[in-house]
Design an enzyme around this catalytic site. Structure first.
Site, PDB file in Angstrom:
ATOM      1  N   ASP A  20      56.038  31.272  44.582  1.00 57.82           N
ATOM      2  CA  ASP A  20      54.929  31.630  43.673  1.00 57.82           C
ATOM      3  C   ASP A  20      54.839  33.153  43.644  1.00 57.82           C
ATOM      4  O   ASP A  20      54.658  33.791  44.687  1.00 57.82           O
ATOM      5  CB  ASP A  20      53.630  31.000  44.218  1.00 57.82           C
ATOM      6  CG  ASP A  20      52.434  31.259  43.307  1.00 57.82           C
ATOM      7  OD1 ASP A  20      52.480  32.191  42.475  1.00 57.82           O
ATOM      8  OD2 ASP A  20      51.426  30.524  43.433  1.00 57.82           O
ATOM      9  N   TYR A  25      51.083  38.440  36.237  1.00 60.48           N
ATOM     10  CA  TYR A  25      50.956  39.325  35.064  1.00 60.48           C
ATOM     11  C   TYR A  25      50.669  40.774  35.508  1.00 60.48           C
ATOM     12  O   TYR A  25      51.175  41.724  34.923  1.00 60.48           O
ATOM     13  CB  TYR A  25      49.824  38.860  34.137  1.00 60.48           C
ATOM     14  CG  TYR A  25      50.057  37.570  33.379  1.00 60.48           C
ATOM     15  CD1 TYR A  25      51.179  36.772  33.617  1.00 60.48           C
ATOM     16  CD2 TYR A  25      49.155  37.142  32.413  1.00 60.48           C
ATOM     17  CE1 TYR A  25      51.359  35.580  32.930  1.00 60.48           C
ATOM     18  CE2 TYR A  25      49.336  35.959  31.714  1.00 60.48           C
ATOM     19  CZ  TYR A  25      50.439  35.176  31.990  1.00 60.48           C
ATOM     20  OH  TYR A  25      50.605  34.007  31.298  1.00 60.48           O
ATOM     21  N   ARG A  57      41.449  42.428  44.276  1.00 64.66           N
ATOM     22  CA  ARG A  57      40.951  41.275  45.056  1.00 64.66           C
ATOM     23  C   ARG A  57      40.237  41.750  46.323  1.00 64.66           C
ATOM     24  O   ARG A  57      39.251  41.167  46.754  1.00 64.66           O
ATOM     25  CB  ARG A  57      42.101  40.317  45.395  1.00 64.66           C
ATOM     26  CG  ARG A  57      42.605  39.618  44.128  1.00 64.66           C
ATOM     27  CD  ARG A  57      43.614  38.531  44.396  1.00 64.66           C
ATOM     28  NE  ARG A  57      44.437  38.324  43.202  1.00 64.66           N
ATOM     29  CZ  ARG A  57      45.260  37.326  43.020  1.00 64.66           C
ATOM     30  NH1 ARG A  57      45.413  36.404  43.948  1.00 64.66           N
ATOM     31  NH2 ARG A  57      45.969  37.230  41.911  1.00 64.66           N
ATOM     32  N   ASP A 112      55.034  31.295  36.767  1.00 60.99           N
ATOM     33  CA  ASP A 112      55.347  32.067  37.979  1.00 60.99           C
ATOM     34  C   ASP A 112      55.614  31.217  39.216  1.00 60.99           C
ATOM     35  O   ASP A 112      55.625  31.717  40.323  1.00 60.99           O
ATOM     36  CB  ASP A 112      54.241  33.098  38.254  1.00 60.99           C
ATOM     37  CG  ASP A 112      53.053  32.501  38.971  1.00 60.99           C
ATOM     38  OD1 ASP A 112      52.746  31.315  38.731  1.00 60.99           O
ATOM     39  OD2 ASP A 112      52.439  33.217  39.778  1.00 60.99           O
ATOM     40  N   GLU A 113      55.807  29.909  39.021  1.00 65.22           N
ATOM     41  CA  GLU A 113      56.105  29.059  40.175  1.00 65.22           C
ATOM     42  C   GLU A 113      57.383  28.273  39.946  1.00 65.22           C
ATOM     43  O   GLU A 113      57.646  27.834  38.824  1.00 65.22           O
ATOM     44  CB  GLU A 113      54.967  28.055  40.407  1.00 65.22           C
ATOM     45  CG  GLU A 113      53.660  28.695  40.813  1.00 65.22           C
ATOM     46  CD  GLU A 113      52.558  27.662  40.995  1.00 65.22           C
ATOM     47  OE1 GLU A 113      52.814  26.617  41.615  1.00 65.22           O
ATOM     48  OE2 GLU A 113      51.450  27.909  40.504  1.00 65.22           O
TER      49      GLU A 113
HETATM   50  P1  TTP Z   1      48.607  32.192  39.289  1.00 70.71           P
HETATM   51  O1  TTP Z   1      49.849  31.950  40.085  1.00 70.71           O
HETATM   52  O2  TTP Z   1      47.480  31.236  39.405  1.00 70.71           O
HETATM   53  O3  TTP Z   1      48.007  33.589  39.698  1.00 70.71           O
HETATM   54  P2  TTP Z   1      48.733  34.936  40.045  1.00 70.71           P
HETATM   55  O4  TTP Z   1      50.201  34.820  40.132  1.00 70.71           O
HETATM   56  O5  TTP Z   1      48.236  35.972  39.097  1.00 70.71           O
HETATM   57  O6  TTP Z   1      48.104  35.277  41.448  1.00 70.71           O
HETATM   58  P3  TTP Z   1      48.520  34.723  42.882  1.00 70.71           P
HETATM   59  O7  TTP Z   1      48.957  35.916  43.648  1.00 70.71           O
HETATM   60  O8  TTP Z   1      47.240  34.158  43.416  1.00 70.71           O
HETATM   61  O9  TTP Z   1      49.562  33.697  42.739  1.00 70.71           O
HETATM   62  O10 TTP Z   1      48.947  32.337  37.747  1.00 70.71           O
HETATM   63  C1  TTP Z   1      50.131  32.974  37.277  1.00 70.71           C
HETATM   64  C2  TTP Z   1      49.819  33.784  36.027  1.00 70.71           C
HETATM   65  O11 TTP Z   1      49.350  32.926  34.998  1.00 70.71           O
HETATM   66  C3  TTP Z   1      48.770  34.818  36.209  1.00 70.71           C
HETATM   67  O12 TTP Z   1      49.327  36.053  36.608  1.00 70.71           O
HETATM   68  C4  TTP Z   1      48.099  34.904  34.903  1.00 70.71           C
HETATM   69  C5  TTP Z   1      48.371  33.596  34.232  1.00 70.71           C
HETATM   70  N1  TTP Z   1      47.163  32.779  34.133  1.00 70.71           N
HETATM   71  C6  TTP Z   1      46.544  32.582  32.886  1.00 70.71           C
HETATM   72  O13 TTP Z   1      47.017  33.099  31.887  1.00 70.71           O
HETATM   73  N2  TTP Z   1      45.427  31.832  32.815  1.00 70.71           N
HETATM   74  C7  TTP Z   1      44.879  31.253  33.895  1.00 70.71           C
HETATM   75  O14 TTP Z   1      43.846  30.583  33.798  1.00 70.71           O
HETATM   76  C8  TTP Z   1      45.536  31.449  35.176  1.00 70.71           C
HETATM   77  C9  TTP Z   1      44.973  30.835  36.438  1.00 70.71           C
HETATM   78  C10 TTP Z   1      46.649  32.213  35.246  1.00 70.71           C
HETATM   79 MG    MG Z   2      51.213  33.430  41.353  1.00 70.73          MG
END
Ligand code: TTP
Ligand code: MG
Length: 582
Positions: A20, A25, A57, A112-113
């Protein structure tokens, strides 16, 4: 426990890594503008903060809050608009492509996963290591001191070393940090990866599965439990995983379905038998542009033109040819409502560049597509009346793979050409248009089902390909049977496969040809069918030779004839016929 009878057998033979990306973004924006690395940064889509970097954060900003809330917690939060997904999507696919170097079993989950099934590498590595030397990388979840006897602990330790390598590689090559979870199934890998963030990794051994699940507390946090299921469970007074473990399985079965109930109980104990399913390419590639209201057709056209040009870059990167185009709009008075119209387009509009394999439009095809787009727009909007558009979108769907790989038989019939498209059954008319203009030999090949029976290039969905079309193809008998021309064609169509220069590759092929003629063929199991043209036959790739030889043997067996008897041209739908001396 009343429902443990529903549990699947827990077997630990797999090693799964869940990757992940951290604040995805925000990381992309920080790569674009490194000065943002040192400030609290939020990514804004309309009035929402979809993510923020880890400095933000630390200041108390949470993802998925309103901009107003985020600003009240952190007034100096720097905001970047994240509505254009182009770069996010592009980098997301680069990450998946990087992971595919480790295993073909990579499953994308959002942008992103990714899950990577590394079982095979682990099983290879375990043969070559001294078990006592294996050190776990990163954190281990759980207190348990009981360990399983099946060897999963060693496998997962090796998995943790691979995860570390992968994350180091993503950092080095793509400048992105990530978190990883390592487990024997997807569920545990995903959940445990989020225990230590950012830029860390955590491994869980099977004996700690229950502890992890109970730590997550809420049933709604189990991946796959949606809003509706959570509400149904709440009606049964099931909110936590513990509640679920204590409920009556019969009640659960009747509230959900027996299958869903069983699945849920298994998940709540950390048991997940689902396989990592390799993700194909996306089903649609699209771009949207939300804008202040547009009221003039010229402006609409200009916006669509910009979107089309950017979309073609994405299509080129993807490599497949679209056959449907979709236009999406949002009207000012229906702010949360999108409307779309789509239609089929000819794959022949897309030109594939000879050397780079890139896709582009020429002036004619661009004009044609623009007129299709505007027609679709006119179906959505009555342009004779005033209108206000606040979003324009363009996407391509229903893709066809193109056949230009080394093993595509197309490459052996092409001299100096750009392969334009594969044409499937739905697009027979387009094929006919093209084949009508081709010289006789190629028409002959194209019109024969058998020709494509021999296609070797794997097609992800095994779609029913019946014919292919080649633009500006110059087919004629002496060229396609001439060894040197065959090599040049092969080389041009595979320029991406190798960094070698033409002359190097040419020499390589000649050397291997020399080897073949010494021993007739490196592969002793293949012989040239007696009536096939030997010169052509030995120029073919081994897999085609193999197929021809097997086909000949099958014919012989069927006809109960001896090996030396002349080859019968009995089956019309076999490629063998194209190599038989007349
Ligand atoms: P996430 O993996 O939930 O968040 P993240 O990668 O930004 O943070 P983390 O370090 O906690 O993993 O989501 C991946 C991307 O998807 C995030 O950067 C922005 C986008 N996104 C949206 O567009 N809408 C949403 O509601 C969420 C949760 C994420
Ligand atoms: Mg993420």
């Amino acid at each position: 426990m009343s429902n443990d009878l529903a549990l699947d057998l827990d077997e630990h033979s797999h090693t799964i890594i869940h990757i992940d990306l951290d604040c995805f973004y925000a990381q992309v924006e920080m790569i674009r503008n490194p000065s943002l690395r040192n400030v609290p940064l939020g990514i804004q889509q309309k009035s929402l903060l979809v993510t923020c970097n880890y400095i933000a954060r630390e200041c108390g900003v949470k993802k998925c809050t309103t901009i107003a809330d985020a600003k009240s917690v952190c007034p100096n939060l720097v905001l970047i608009n994240g509505e254009d997904l182009y770069d996010y999507r592009k980098i997301s696919y680069q990450v998946t492509a990087y992971l595919q170097r480790y295993s073909p079993l990579v499953e994308r989950l959002g942008l992103d996963e990714n899950f990577v099934d590394v079982t095979s590498i682990v099983n290879d590595r375990i043969q070559n290591v001294i078990i006592d030397d294996i050190k776990i990388e990163g954190h281990v979840f759980g207190e348990t001191n009981e360990f399983c006897q099946c060897g999963c602990q060693d496998r997962l330790k090796i998995g943790s070393m691979i995860a570390q390598q992968i994350r180091d590689g993503i950092r080095k090559e793509l400048n992105l940090t990530s978190c990883a979870g390592i487990a024997h199934n997807k569920l545990l890998a995903k959940l445990v990866g989020s225990v230590h963030k950012p830029n860390q990794q955590t491994t869980i051994f099977p004996n700690s599965a229950l502890e992890l699940m109970l730590d997550f507390k809420k049933v709604a946090r189990i991946p796959g439990v949606g809003h509706t299921m959570a509400e149904t469970l709440e009606r049964l007074n099931i909110k936590t995983i513990e509640d679920l473990h204590n409920c009556k399985f019969e009640e659960l079965k009747s509230a959900l379905t027996p299958e869903k109930a069983k699945w849920l109980v298994n998940m709540s104990y950390g048991r997940d038998t689902s396989a990592v399913k390799p993700s194909g390419k996306p089903q649609s590639i699209g771009l949207e542009d939300s804008c202040k209201t547009i009221t003039a057709e010229a402006e609409i056209k200009e916006k669509f033109h910009q979107l089309l040009n950017r979309l073609i870059i994405l299509v080129s990167e993807d490599g497949r040819i679209p056959t449907t185009i979709k236009v999406t709009i949002r009207k000012f008075d229906k702010i949360s409502h999108r409307e779309s119209r789509q239609c089929n387009i000819s794959p022949n509009l897309f030109i594939i560049e000879k050397h780079s394999s890139n896709i582009h439009l020429n002036e004619q095809s661009e004009n044609k597509l623009m007129s299709i787009i505007m027609n679709l727009f006119n179906k959505l909007v009555n342009v004779s009346q005033p209108y206000h558009i606040t979003l324009l979108g363009l996407s391509f769907t229903k893709f066809q793979e193109r056949f230009s790989g080394r093993s595509s038989i197309a490459s052996y019939f092409i001299k100096d050409v750009a392969v334009q498209s594969i044409t499937s059954i739905e697009n027979m008319r387009a094929t006919q248009d093209i084949t009508e203009n081709l010289p006789t030999t190629s028409q002959h090949a194209l019109n024969t089902d058998a020709f494509l029976e021999s296609e070797i290039e794997p097609s992800p969905k095994k779609s029913k390909i019946t014919s292919f079309a080649v633009q500006h193809a110059q087919f004629n008998e002496p060229e396609y049977s001439s060894p040197s021309k065959l090599r040049v064609a092969d080389l041009q169509l595979n320029s991406k496969e190798s960094d070698k220069s033409e002359s190097e590759t040419e020499t390589g092929k000649l050397d291997s040809k020399a080897n073949e003629s010494n021993g007739h063929n490196i592969n002793q199991h293949i012989q040239c069918p007696p009536d096939a043209d030997e010169e052509v036959f030995w120029e073919l790739p081994t897999d085609v030779q193999q197929e021809l030889w097997s086909e000949w043997k099958r014919n012989r067996q069927r006809d109960n004839e001896s090996t030396n008897k002349p080859l019968k041209k009995a089956k019309t739908n076999t490629i063998l016929n194209y190599f038989v001396k007349s």
